[in-house]
Design a protein around this motif. Structure first.
Motif, PDB file in Angstrom:
ATOM      1  N   TYR A 113      -3.139  14.306  -3.848  1.00 50.05           N
ATOM      2  CA  TYR A 113      -2.719  13.120  -3.104  1.00 50.05           C
ATOM      3  C   TYR A 113      -1.774  12.280  -3.953  1.00 50.05           C
ATOM      4  O   TYR A 113      -2.064  12.002  -5.121  1.00 50.05           O
ATOM      5  CB  TYR A 113      -3.926  12.260  -2.731  1.00 50.05           C
ATOM      6  CG  TYR A 113      -4.896  12.908  -1.783  1.00 50.05           C
ATOM      7  CD1 TYR A 113      -5.971  13.654  -2.254  1.00 50.05           C
ATOM      8  CD2 TYR A 113      -4.735  12.771  -0.404  1.00 50.05           C
ATOM      9  CE1 TYR A 113      -6.868  14.252  -1.383  1.00 50.05           C
ATOM     10  CE2 TYR A 113      -5.626  13.362   0.474  1.00 50.05           C
ATOM     11  CZ  TYR A 113      -6.690  14.100  -0.016  1.00 50.05           C
ATOM     12  OH  TYR A 113      -7.565  14.690   0.852  1.00 50.05           O
ATOM     13  N   CYS A 114      -0.698  11.862  -3.329  1.00 52.76           N
ATOM     14  CA  CYS A 114       0.213  10.920  -3.962  1.00 52.76           C
ATOM     15  C   CYS A 114      -0.331   9.502  -3.786  1.00 52.76           C
ATOM     16  O   CYS A 114      -0.897   9.179  -2.735  1.00 52.76           O
ATOM     17  CB  CYS A 114       1.590  11.043  -3.323  1.00 52.76           C
ATOM     18  SG  CYS A 114       2.834   9.946  -4.036  1.00 52.76           S
ATOM     19  N   ASN A 115      -0.153   8.685  -4.791  1.00 51.78           N
ATOM     20  CA  ASN A 115      -0.657   7.313  -4.769  1.00 51.78           C
ATOM     21  C   ASN A 115       0.424   6.350  -5.255  1.00 51.78           C
ATOM     22  O   ASN A 115       1.190   6.672  -6.152  1.00 51.78           O
ATOM     23  CB  ASN A 115      -1.879   7.210  -5.667  1.00 51.78           C
ATOM     24  CG  ASN A 115      -2.328   5.779  -5.902  1.00 51.78           C
ATOM     25  OD1 ASN A 115      -1.890   5.120  -6.834  1.00 51.78           O
ATOM     26  ND2 ASN A 115      -3.205   5.311  -5.039  1.00 51.78           N
ATOM     27  N   ALA A 116       0.454   5.182  -4.637  1.00 49.56           N
ATOM     28  CA  ALA A 116       1.317   4.100  -5.103  1.00 49.56           C
ATOM     29  C   ALA A 116       0.502   2.819  -5.144  1.00 49.56           C
ATOM     30  O   ALA A 116      -0.351   2.593  -4.281  1.00 49.56           O
ATOM     31  CB  ALA A 116       2.530   3.925  -4.198  1.00 49.56           C
ATOM     32  N   LYS A 117       0.758   1.999  -6.145  1.00 50.55           N
ATOM     33  CA  LYS A 117       0.044   0.728  -6.281  1.00 50.55           C
ATOM     34  C   LYS A 117       1.044  -0.416  -6.142  1.00 50.55           C
ATOM     35  O   LYS A 117       2.083  -0.429  -6.800  1.00 50.55           O
ATOM     36  CB  LYS A 117      -0.664   0.671  -7.629  1.00 50.55           C
ATOM     37  CG  LYS A 117      -1.713   1.766  -7.810  1.00 50.55           C
ATOM     38  CD  LYS A 117      -2.485   1.628  -9.080  1.00 50.55           C
ATOM     39  CE  LYS A 117      -3.436   2.792  -9.315  1.00 50.55           C
ATOM     40  NZ  LYS A 117      -4.443   2.917  -8.237  1.00 50.55           N
ATOM     41  N   GLN A 118       0.683  -1.371  -5.306  1.00 50.85           N
ATOM     42  CA  GLN A 118       1.552  -2.509  -5.057  1.00 50.85           C
ATOM     43  C   GLN A 118       0.695  -3.721  -4.757  1.00 50.85           C
ATOM     44  O   GLN A 118      -0.140  -3.666  -3.860  1.00 50.85           O
ATOM     45  CB  GLN A 118       2.484  -2.206  -3.872  1.00 50.85           C
ATOM     46  CG  GLN A 118       3.478  -3.302  -3.555  1.00 50.85           C
ATOM     47  CD  GLN A 118       4.182  -3.023  -2.243  1.00 50.85           C
ATOM     48  OE1 GLN A 118       3.536  -2.935  -1.190  1.00 50.85           O
ATOM     49  NE2 GLN A 118       5.493  -2.887  -2.285  1.00 50.85           N
ATOM     50  N   TYR A 119       0.908  -4.794  -5.503  1.00 50.17           N
ATOM     51  CA  TYR A 119       0.146  -6.034  -5.326  1.00 50.17           C
ATOM     52  C   TYR A 119      -1.361  -5.770  -5.307  1.00 50.17           C
ATOM     53  O   TYR A 119      -2.094  -6.335  -4.486  1.00 50.17           O
ATOM     54  CB  TYR A 119       0.553  -6.747  -4.033  1.00 50.17           C
ATOM     55  CG  TYR A 119       2.010  -7.122  -3.965  1.00 50.17           C
ATOM     56  CD1 TYR A 119       2.601  -7.910  -4.956  1.00 50.17           C
ATOM     57  CD2 TYR A 119       2.803  -6.696  -2.898  1.00 50.17           C
ATOM     58  CE1 TYR A 119       3.949  -8.251  -4.898  1.00 50.17           C
ATOM     59  CE2 TYR A 119       4.145  -7.041  -2.835  1.00 50.17           C
ATOM     60  CZ  TYR A 119       4.713  -7.810  -3.819  1.00 50.17           C
ATOM     61  OH  TYR A 119       6.043  -8.156  -3.757  1.00 50.17           O
ATOM     62  N   GLY A 120      -1.801  -4.886  -6.160  1.00 48.26           N
ATOM     63  CA  GLY A 120      -3.225  -4.608  -6.253  1.00 48.26           C
ATOM     64  C   GLY A 120      -3.775  -3.714  -5.158  1.00 48.26           C
ATOM     65  O   GLY A 120      -4.989  -3.481  -5.107  1.00 48.26           O
TER      66      GLY A 120
END
Length: 114
Positions: free
Chosen positions: A93-100
């Motif tokens: 799985y690809c994951n991105a983190k943005q503003y928590g």
């Protein structure tokens, strides 16, 4: 944020695969992107990630075999997987983190088998 992953498949032990993950939508302020994997009955685990201003980190089981990189112009993260082992078989799985917050792409199956 939308994440489109690709590149999974069947490969023999010792082989290589490259996964790609393209981010689109409101991608401003994404501070980290990476790959996780999961097998039946187990928790999703971090494989590799790139964090802005920090660098890369890898699970111990893939160090020296996998390499994560990014193309900022294309908003894409790659996972080059070499010397694959049967135990690398999982849904990635690809994951991105943005503003928590965490954003996930649809999983892509990697099967390492002879």
């Amino acid at each position: 944020v939308q994440l489109q992953a690709s590149g999974g498949g069947l490969v023999q032990p010792g082989g290589s695969l490259r996964l790609s993950c393209a981010a689109s939508g409101s991608i401003f302020a994404i501070n980290a992107m990476g790959w996780y994997r999961q097998t039946p009955g187990k928790q999703r685990e971090l494989v590799a990630a790139i964090t802005s201003g920090v660098g890369t980190n890898y699970a111990g089981s893939v160090k020296g075999r996998f390499s994560i990189s990014s193309d900022n112009a294309e908003n894409t993260v790659y996972l080059q997987m070499n010397s694959l082992k049967p135990e690398d078989t999982a849904v990635y799985y690809c994951n991105a983190k943005q503003y928590g917050m965490d954003y996930w792409g649809r999983g892509t199956l990697v099967t390492v088998s002879s």
